[in-house]
Write a protein that holds these residues in place. Sequence first.
Motif, PDB file in Angstrom:
ATOM      1  N   HIS A 213       3.442   1.872 -10.817  1.00  0.00           N
ATOM      2  CA  HIS A 213       2.016   1.648 -11.068  1.00  0.00           C
ATOM      3  C   HIS A 213       1.550   0.323 -10.473  1.00  0.00           C
ATOM      4  O   HIS A 213       0.490   0.252  -9.849  1.00  0.00           O
ATOM      5  CB  HIS A 213       1.727   1.635 -12.578  1.00  0.00           C
ATOM      6  N   ILE A 214       2.351  -0.726 -10.667  1.00  0.00           N
ATOM      7  CA  ILE A 214       1.882  -2.016 -10.147  1.00  0.00           C
ATOM      8  C   ILE A 214       2.071  -2.099  -8.625  1.00  0.00           C
ATOM      9  O   ILE A 214       1.356  -2.833  -7.957  1.00  0.00           O
ATOM     10  CB  ILE A 214       2.462  -3.232 -10.922  1.00  0.00           C
ATOM     11  N   LEU A 215       3.010  -1.308  -8.102  1.00  0.00           N
ATOM     12  CA  LEU A 215       3.121  -1.211  -6.639  1.00  0.00           C
ATOM     13  C   LEU A 215       1.859  -0.537  -6.077  1.00  0.00           C
ATOM     14  O   LEU A 215       1.278  -1.001  -5.083  1.00  0.00           O
ATOM     15  CB  LEU A 215       4.379  -0.400  -6.283  1.00  0.00           C
ATOM     16  N   LEU A 216       1.433   0.528  -6.713  1.00  0.00           N
ATOM     17  CA  LEU A 216       0.183   1.191  -6.305  1.00  0.00           C
ATOM     18  C   LEU A 216      -0.992   0.225  -6.439  1.00  0.00           C
ATOM     19  O   LEU A 216      -1.816   0.099  -5.522  1.00  0.00           O
ATOM     20  CB  LEU A 216      -0.064   2.434  -7.184  1.00  0.00           C
ATOM     21  N   PHE A 217      -1.052  -0.485  -7.548  1.00  0.00           N
ATOM     22  CA  PHE A 217      -2.188  -1.381  -7.796  1.00  0.00           C
ATOM     23  C   PHE A 217      -2.254  -2.491  -6.732  1.00  0.00           C
ATOM     24  O   PHE A 217      -3.321  -2.779  -6.188  1.00  0.00           O
ATOM     25  CB  PHE A 217      -2.075  -1.990  -9.199  1.00  0.00           C
ATOM     26  N   ALA A 218      -1.102  -3.100  -6.436  1.00  0.00           N
ATOM     27  CA  ALA A 218      -1.080  -4.202  -5.453  1.00  0.00           C
ATOM     28  C   ALA A 218      -1.561  -3.699  -4.088  1.00  0.00           C
ATOM     29  O   ALA A 218      -2.303  -4.390  -3.373  1.00  0.00           O
ATOM     30  CB  ALA A 218       0.326  -4.790  -5.340  1.00  0.00           C
ATOM     31  N   ASN A 219      -1.157  -2.480  -3.725  1.00  0.00           N
ATOM     32  CA  ASN A 219      -1.546  -1.953  -2.416  1.00  0.00           C
ATOM     33  C   ASN A 219      -2.984  -1.447  -2.416  1.00  0.00           C
ATOM     34  O   ASN A 219      -3.687  -1.598  -1.420  1.00  0.00           O
ATOM     35  CB  ASN A 219      -0.561  -0.868  -1.962  1.00  0.00           C
ATOM     36  N   TRP A 220      -3.427  -0.870  -3.544  1.00  0.00           N
ATOM     37  CA  TRP A 220      -4.842  -0.514  -3.644  1.00  0.00           C
ATOM     38  C   TRP A 220      -5.703  -1.780  -3.474  1.00  0.00           C
ATOM     39  O   TRP A 220      -6.690  -1.775  -2.731  1.00  0.00           O
ATOM     40  CB  TRP A 220      -5.155   0.141  -5.013  1.00  0.00           C
ATOM     41  N   ASN A 297      12.758  -7.689 -11.623  1.00  0.00           N
ATOM     42  CA  ASN A 297      11.581  -7.364 -10.810  1.00  0.00           C
ATOM     43  C   ASN A 297      12.030  -7.034  -9.380  1.00  0.00           C
ATOM     44  O   ASN A 297      11.623  -6.002  -8.818  1.00  0.00           O
ATOM     45  CB  ASN A 297      10.643  -8.572 -10.831  1.00  0.00           C
ATOM     46  N   ASP A 298      12.887  -7.862  -8.814  1.00  0.00           N
ATOM     47  CA  ASP A 298      13.381  -7.601  -7.457  1.00  0.00           C
ATOM     48  C   ASP A 298      14.155  -6.285  -7.407  1.00  0.00           C
ATOM     49  O   ASP A 298      14.006  -5.492  -6.483  1.00  0.00           O
ATOM     50  CB  ASP A 298      14.303  -8.747  -6.985  1.00  0.00           C
ATOM     51  N   ARG A 299      14.989  -6.067  -8.396  1.00  0.00           N
ATOM     52  CA  ARG A 299      15.823  -4.857  -8.396  1.00  0.00           C
ATOM     53  C   ARG A 299      14.956  -3.593  -8.471  1.00  0.00           C
ATOM     54  O   ARG A 299      15.178  -2.629  -7.748  1.00  0.00           O
ATOM     55  CB  ARG A 299      16.777  -4.902  -9.598  1.00  0.00           C
ATOM     56  N   ARG A 300      13.944  -3.615  -9.320  1.00  0.00           N
ATOM     57  CA  ARG A 300      13.132  -2.402  -9.489  1.00  0.00           C
ATOM     58  C   ARG A 300      12.300  -2.086  -8.244  1.00  0.00           C
ATOM     59  O   ARG A 300      12.018  -0.932  -7.957  1.00  0.00           O
ATOM     60  CB  ARG A 300      12.241  -2.535 -10.722  1.00  0.00           C
ATOM     61  N   PHE A 301      11.901  -3.126  -7.506  1.00  0.00           N
ATOM     62  CA  PHE A 301      11.093  -2.887  -6.301  1.00  0.00           C
ATOM     63  C   PHE A 301      11.939  -2.617  -5.058  1.00  0.00           C
ATOM     64  O   PHE A 301      11.404  -2.213  -4.026  1.00  0.00           O
ATOM     65  CB  PHE A 301      10.181  -4.087  -6.021  1.00  0.00           C
ATOM     66  N   ARG A 307       7.440  -2.544   3.634  1.00  0.00           N
ATOM     67  CA  ARG A 307       6.122  -2.785   4.237  1.00  0.00           C
ATOM     68  C   ARG A 307       4.986  -2.610   3.225  1.00  0.00           C
ATOM     69  O   ARG A 307       3.864  -3.018   3.484  1.00  0.00           O
ATOM     70  CB  ARG A 307       5.911  -1.839   5.425  1.00  0.00           C
ATOM     71  N   LEU A 308       5.277  -1.990   2.090  1.00  0.00           N
ATOM     72  CA  LEU A 308       4.264  -1.934   1.034  1.00  0.00           C
ATOM     73  C   LEU A 308       4.257  -3.278   0.302  1.00  0.00           C
ATOM     74  O   LEU A 308       5.322  -3.863   0.065  1.00  0.00           O
ATOM     75  CB  LEU A 308       4.576  -0.799   0.048  1.00  0.00           C
ATOM     76  N   LEU A 309       3.068  -3.739  -0.053  1.00  0.00           N
ATOM     77  CA  LEU A 309       2.966  -5.054  -0.693  1.00  0.00           C
ATOM     78  C   LEU A 309       3.435  -4.995  -2.143  1.00  0.00           C
ATOM     79  O   LEU A 309       3.253  -3.974  -2.802  1.00  0.00           O
ATOM     80  CB  LEU A 309       1.521  -5.536  -0.653  1.00  0.00           C
ATOM     81  N   ARG A 310       4.021  -6.070  -2.603  1.00  0.00           N
ATOM     82  CA  ARG A 310       4.436  -6.196  -4.008  1.00  0.00           C
ATOM     83  C   ARG A 310       3.451  -7.094  -4.747  1.00  0.00           C
ATOM     84  O   ARG A 310       2.863  -7.992  -4.121  1.00  0.00           O
ATOM     85  CB  ARG A 310       5.807  -6.866  -4.101  1.00  0.00           C
ATOM     86  N   PRO A 311       3.322  -6.907  -6.068  1.00  0.00           N
ATOM     87  CA  PRO A 311       2.543  -7.896  -6.831  1.00  0.00           C
ATOM     88  C   PRO A 311       3.215  -9.265  -6.681  1.00  0.00           C
ATOM     89  O   PRO A 311       4.435  -9.363  -6.836  1.00  0.00           O
ATOM     90  CB  PRO A 311       2.657  -7.395  -8.276  1.00  0.00           C
TER      91      PRO A 311
END
Length: 332
Positions: A213-220, A297-301, A307-311
Amino acid sequence: MDAYATDTFDVARLVPGFRPPPRPGPGLDDAQLAAADARMRHWREPTDGPLVPGSDRHADATCRMFRDTFNPYRPAVLDWPVLEPAVRDRIVALPIWDIAVQTEGKARLRMAAYAGTLHEPGMRDALALNAWEEQRHKDVLARMVAAYGIDLAPEPVQQPPRDPEWAYLVTGYSECIDSFFAFGLFALARRSGLFPPALVDTFEPVMQEECRHILLFANWAAWHRARLPFLRRLRFEAKVAAVWAFLAWERIGLARAIDADGGARAQDNNFTLHGAQSVADGGADVRDLIALCLAENDRRFAGYDERLLRPRTVPRLARLMLRLATLLGRRR
Ligand SMILES: [Fe+2]
Ligand SMILES: [Fe+2]
């Protein structure tokens, strides 16, 4: 009763045309469940080249990531392990259940309300699916609460927000803060052995979903701001700054209220600040906890296309806090 209050919620009422994911058959075997779990954690855009924020390619990749990593688990078939009375009592006493259920309810409503304002079909569908997943989180919690006999306060009626963009930003950045700390606390709960591994495992997909969800949010957010004309972009940045100020004020206010209460076990929106005592024997050193949050946080992402942005804001603040805490620790 307001239609948005509890179980009658339907994302499609706010996002016309939204179709929920098909229900998986009743008998997913272990191999299928494991494959779905792995798919949820790993995703890569098949073509090479940069994903420039604001570009159609960036939007497509973001939305495809969200769709392809969808996990079809069904709350109805989750196993709630039988608990020893002492463990059950500890779980029932955690001061988080009301706020957790209400937060999921608010998130689904706000995400659906904002998705309904979008015209770009990919983002609209992705945000609507996110709202649907928040609904599923609420369902998971409702079933857990029923399984362990946790008493909930009556849920306040939620109204659709007057400013859907503001509400979506508040929910999105709140998730960025809360998920970061929840990742660490969840790992601490697993390590501490205070909770049965079967129960921790039941919540694992929910935790990874928050990462998506926060990966989607950061990229949105990056896609949205890159496409705004100059003046609207300025307005948006001012709104984002106001959201952060609001969230800081909300959390400081709640921390004060709890402290003034002598640490009373009020339902606690600041569980991330107080939670270490609840999930680990004797709490945890703040430096260790922050370091654990960063590592988790690093492990989950790690499994998602780099190339997708992280929070970034919360991990940066956490690194700063860690450096300050280490410096102060050395001086002492
Ligand atoms: Fe959620
Ligand atoms: Fe979420």
